[in-house]
Design a protein around this motif. Structure first.
Motif, PDB file in Angstrom:
ATOM      1  N   LYS A 216       0.780  -1.116  -0.039  1.00 49.47           N
ATOM      2  CA  LYS A 216      -0.126   0.004  -0.121  1.00 49.47           C
ATOM      3  C   LYS A 216       0.883   1.116  -0.083  1.00 49.47           C
ATOM      4  O   LYS A 216       0.166   2.287  -0.146  1.00 49.47           O
ATOM      5  CB  LYS A 216      -0.936   0.195   1.256  1.00 49.47           C
ATOM      6  CG  LYS A 216      -1.973  -1.437   1.346  1.00 49.47           C
ATOM      7  CD  LYS A 216      -2.385  -1.605   0.019  1.00 49.47           C
ATOM      8  CE  LYS A 216      -3.289  -2.928   0.079  1.00 49.47           C
ATOM      9  NZ  LYS A 216      -3.777  -3.011  -1.000  1.00 49.47           N
ATOM     10  N   ARG A 217       2.123   1.144  -0.150  1.00 46.31           N
ATOM     11  CA  ARG A 217       2.987   2.175   0.008  1.00 46.31           C
ATOM     12  C   ARG A 217       3.313   2.860  -1.416  1.00 46.31           C
ATOM     13  O   ARG A 217       3.778   3.875  -1.398  1.00 46.31           O
ATOM     14  CB  ARG A 217       4.414   2.092   0.379  1.00 46.31           C
ATOM     15  CG  ARG A 217       4.354   1.904   2.324  1.00 46.31           C
ATOM     16  CD  ARG A 217       5.597   1.254   2.627  1.00 46.31           C
ATOM     17  NE  ARG A 217       5.825  -0.149   1.981  1.00 46.31           N
ATOM     18  CZ  ARG A 217       7.138  -0.799   2.374  1.00 46.31           C
ATOM     19  NH1 ARG A 217       7.923  -0.254   3.226  1.00 46.31           N
ATOM     20  NH2 ARG A 217       7.318  -1.953   1.634  1.00 46.31           N
TER      21      ARG A 217
ATOM     22  N   SER B  95       1.175   1.600   7.388  1.00 48.70           N
ATOM     23  CA  SER B  95       1.516   1.835   5.986  1.00 48.70           C
ATOM     24  C   SER B  95       0.657   0.816   5.642  1.00 48.70           C
ATOM     25  O   SER B  95      -0.099   1.348   4.083  1.00 48.70           O
ATOM     26  CB  SER B  95       2.615   1.945   5.481  1.00 48.70           C
ATOM     27  OG  SER B  95       3.423   0.819   5.482  1.00 48.70           O
ATOM     28  N   GLN B  96       0.312  -0.150   6.011  1.00 49.61           N
ATOM     29  CA  GLN B  96      -0.285  -1.364   5.211  1.00 49.61           C
ATOM     30  C   GLN B  96      -1.577  -1.523   5.665  1.00 49.61           C
ATOM     31  O   GLN B  96      -2.611  -2.476   5.292  1.00 49.61           O
ATOM     32  CB  GLN B  96       0.286  -2.683   5.432  1.00 49.61           C
ATOM     33  CG  GLN B  96       1.932  -2.715   4.907  1.00 49.61           C
ATOM     34  CD  GLN B  96       2.032  -2.491   3.584  1.00 49.61           C
ATOM     35  OE1 GLN B  96       1.107  -2.730   2.700  1.00 49.61           O
ATOM     36  NE2 GLN B  96       3.279  -2.087   3.067  1.00 49.61           N
ATOM     37  N   ARG B  97      -2.237  -0.610   6.544  1.00 51.20           N
ATOM     38  CA  ARG B  97      -3.648  -0.641   7.061  1.00 51.20           C
ATOM     39  C   ARG B  97      -4.211   0.594   6.563  1.00 51.20           C
ATOM     40  O   ARG B  97      -3.650   1.746   6.268  1.00 51.20           O
ATOM     41  CB  ARG B  97      -3.590  -0.489   8.567  1.00 51.20           C
ATOM     42  CG  ARG B  97      -3.405  -1.802   9.169  1.00 51.20           C
ATOM     43  CD  ARG B  97      -3.413  -1.511  10.735  1.00 51.20           C
ATOM     44  NE  ARG B  97      -3.290  -2.859  11.555  1.00 51.20           N
ATOM     45  CZ  ARG B  97      -4.309  -3.093  12.249  1.00 51.20           C
ATOM     46  NH1 ARG B  97      -5.192  -2.546  12.488  1.00 51.20           N
ATOM     47  NH2 ARG B  97      -4.118  -4.548  12.937  1.00 51.20           N
ATOM     48  N   THR B  98      -5.740   0.421   6.210  1.00 48.75           N
ATOM     49  CA  THR B  98      -6.482   1.618   5.710  1.00 48.75           C
ATOM     50  C   THR B  98      -6.684   2.560   6.755  1.00 48.75           C
ATOM     51  O   THR B  98      -6.231   2.289   8.089  1.00 48.75           O
ATOM     52  CB  THR B  98      -7.784   1.240   5.169  1.00 48.75           C
ATOM     53  OG1 THR B  98      -8.423   0.726   6.379  1.00 48.75           O
ATOM     54  CG2 THR B  98      -7.862   0.111   4.220  1.00 48.75           C
ATOM     55  N   ASN B 102      -6.453   1.843  10.718  1.00 47.13           N
ATOM     56  CA  ASN B 102      -5.608   2.482  11.845  1.00 47.13           C
ATOM     57  C   ASN B 102      -6.307   2.762  12.933  1.00 47.13           C
ATOM     58  O   ASN B 102      -5.520   2.633  13.929  1.00 47.13           O
ATOM     59  CB  ASN B 102      -4.809   3.754  10.861  1.00 47.13           C
ATOM     60  CG  ASN B 102      -3.454   3.314  10.350  1.00 47.13           C
ATOM     61  OD1 ASN B 102      -2.443   3.141  11.122  1.00 47.13           O
ATOM     62  ND2 ASN B 102      -3.397   3.137   9.141  1.00 47.13           N
ATOM     63  N   TYR B 137      -5.183   4.742   1.769  1.00 41.36           N
ATOM     64  CA  TYR B 137      -4.086   4.167   2.623  1.00 41.36           C
ATOM     65  C   TYR B 137      -3.308   5.414   3.078  1.00 41.36           C
ATOM     66  O   TYR B 137      -3.312   6.500   2.263  1.00 41.36           O
ATOM     67  CB  TYR B 137      -3.420   3.174   1.836  1.00 41.36           C
ATOM     68  CG  TYR B 137      -3.991   1.760   1.847  1.00 41.36           C
ATOM     69  CD1 TYR B 137      -3.549   0.966   2.710  1.00 41.36           C
ATOM     70  CD2 TYR B 137      -4.935   1.465   0.786  1.00 41.36           C
ATOM     71  CE1 TYR B 137      -4.524  -0.236   2.825  1.00 41.36           C
ATOM     72  CE2 TYR B 137      -5.441   0.194   0.981  1.00 41.36           C
ATOM     73  CZ  TYR B 137      -5.190  -0.750   1.771  1.00 41.36           C
ATOM     74  OH  TYR B 137      -5.821  -1.929   2.059  1.00 41.36           O
TER      75      TYR B 137
END
Lengths: 219, 333
Positions: A216-217, B95-98, B102, B137
């Motif tokens: 997602k980055r 960073s990998q969670r919406t 979060n 994101y």
């Protein structure tokens, strides 16, 4: 190309994939916890522990410094103990796992090190336990990097599996050695090499595509 | 609510001992916005990390609602940390969670049910005005939006205190102002005590009730923002209020006044009317003023004529207009 050769290559590809994937899987079952232990017990880690860090690091380094071909022969008694034989694909999986697990542990460790220390601090500030920080924060945040590591691991293990052909392992490596090398059949040698290249390419490409999709980055 | 009792923190390195926090005693009251200001390396961040025990003091005690946190075990600490939210300069979002996931994270830790978690997260998204970014994101958000998500996440478990570690230092001035406005709103509406670490005087001016000035691990002075601002006692506070080298004007025999604006209307042309009404010339040596919501804040250094009668008229004018002033730029004295 005669039918027998095609059959031979078919089973070679199948055996190679079988050895590689099963070994990678088991190597990860051992390598992830080992990598996590080395990472968290580091001086900057969340469960600083010099003794555990030293021991786990030493095990990884010792196994990693033995060349695969030598490891393969050296642990033959252990292989026989586990699978009951020292030849064939199943017998190759044992040394593959032994060689790959520490390698995977290092890959995992370096992926985890990429996780931003600030994010871990934030998780701590929110009242996460150490286990929660590992399972809910560090591993998910490192997921894309872990997957890239896995594609590297697969290619490396594939390479090792071909070497096992010298001492009676199965797969494309054994075909290349028995037909291409001992019987001077250059065409067979070239075909097996081509297949090995294709398989590595496939895993590499698939891995990168998955990473691009899940990271997602990158948007 | 939060009380520091002779807290010291020492780090030991190969180069010897570093005292990051030196015998600090502080009392932060419930419901206030408390600022800790200082230059980089003053020990502010280390100090604030003692409130949620991310740093353990080498000496001294920290009390939260009269409970000594330094005596709490791991498990008790985790429960306390849910009462103390924290936001950071670099936002530190997952960073990998919406955005939604979060905000939900601290509620997962607290064992709140899934439906309830999402409901609470949606309330918070409305509070920080980011309802439409629910499924985004962090990488898709601007700095200000990221900090809003971080604020929502920090408030998820309904904490009593919110710690802000240089929370606006990575943001532009306009975004800074809106984030500070949001923090003030949270303080007033939800009654959350806020502790703000910053190196910018204007952050303190805009929202803090009280401030502590920190330098080299020591609290040099502390008090109401107005008092510290109008009458800074420590050299660190003076330098923070009037940065750069304007001080050099002050070593000769010129008549210098430091005028402080503390919320007078910014629409009045104070200096122009001064020169007209007092029929004199003044020289502006430096100014550091800002217009916050139609009110003027900041400092101005002016040079005035040496004649005693003119000086008298100028001071009279300043008194009439309720402007605080100090002679000698406040640095000689």
């Amino acid at each position: 190309m005669d039918k027998a050769l095609i059959e031979l290559l078919k089973s070679g590809v199948y055996e190679t994939l079988y050895m590689t994937l099963i070994s990678t899987l088991i190597a990860y079952v051992i390598g992830i916890p080992l990598g996590v232990i080395v990472y968290v017990t580091d001086t900057k880690g969340i469960c600083k522990n010099r003794i555990v860090n030293f021991i786990s690091g030493a095990i990884i380094n010792i196994v990693r410094s033995v060349p695969f071909l030598i490891l393969l022969v050296a642990i033959l008694p252990f292989t026989r103990l586990v699978v009951g034989t020292t030849i064939g694909s199943d017998a190759t999986i044992v040394p593959l796992v032994v060689a790959a697990a520490p390698f995977v542990a290092r890959l995992v460790e370096s992926s985890l090190k990429e996780v931003d220390a600030g994010v871990i601090e934030a998780a701590k500030a929110m009242g996460s336990s150490k286990i929660q920080i590992i399972t809910k924060v560090i591993l998910p945040e490192a997921k894309p990097s872990l997957l890239i590591g896995a594609t590297i691991a697969v290619s490396t293990i594939l390479g090792y599996s071909a070497m096992a052909g010298f001492v009676g392992g199965g797969g494309l490596g054994a075909i290349a050695i028995n037909y291409g090398y001992y019987r001077y059949k250059t065409d067979v040698m070239l075909i097996t090499v081509a297949f090995l290249v294709l398989i590595v390419q496939f895993f590499q490409e698939a891995g990168i595509r998955i990473v691009n999709k899940i990271d997602k980055r990158l948007r | 609510m939060i009380r520091f009792e002779n807290v010291s923190k020492k780090f030991f390195s190969k180069d010897g001992e570093i005292v990051a926090v030196n015998n600090v005693s502080l009392n932060i009251k419930k419901g206030e916005v408390f600022g800790i200001i200082g230059f980089s390396g003053a020990g502010k961040s280390t100090l604030v990390r003692h409130i949620n025990l991310l740093e353990h003091p080498t000496e001294g005690n920290i009390f939260f609602d009269n409970v000594n946190l330094t005596e709490a075990n791991e498990k008790e600490l985790r429960v306390f940390r849910r009462k103390i939210g924290m936001i950071f300069q670099q936002f530190n979002l997952f960073s990998q969670r919406t955005v939604l996931d979060n905000i939900v994270y601290p509620l997962e830790l607290a064992g709140v049910g899934k439906k309830e978690r999402i409901k609470r997260a949606e309330e918070l998204l409305a509070l920080v005005d980011l309802v439409d970014k629910k499924y985004s994101y962090p990488s898709q958000l601007s700095g200000g939006q990221k900090q809003r998500v971080a604020i929502a996440r920090a408030l998820a478990t309904k904490p009593d205190v919110l710690l802000c570690d240089e929370a606006t230092s990575a943001l532009d001035p306009i975004t800074t102002r809106s984030i500070l406005g949001l923090l003030k709103e949270i303080n007033e509406k939800l009654g959350v005590t806020i502790v703000i670490i910053t190196h910018e005087m204007k952050v303190v001016e805009q929202i803090c009730d009280r401030v502590a000035v920190m330098s080299e691990g020591v609290i040099e002075e502390a008090g109401n923002v107005k008092d510290v601002f109008l009458n800074p006692k420590s050299s660190t506070a003076r330098r923070l209020i009037m940065p750069d080298d304007r001080v050099k004007y002050l070593y000769n025999d010129r008549r210098i006044l430091r005028i402080a604006f503390e919320g007078q209307s910014s629409y009045l042309p104070v200096v122009s009317s001064l020169t007209i009404q007092c029929e004199t010339m003044i020289n502006i040596l430096g100014a550091n003023t800002e217009n916050i919501g139609g009110k003027a804040y900041g400092q101005m250094l002016i040079e005035i004529p040496k004649e005693a009668d003119k000086e008298k008229r100028i001071k009279q004018y300043l008194d009439e207009h309720g402007l605080y002033y100090e002679e000698g730029g406040g640095v000689n004295g």
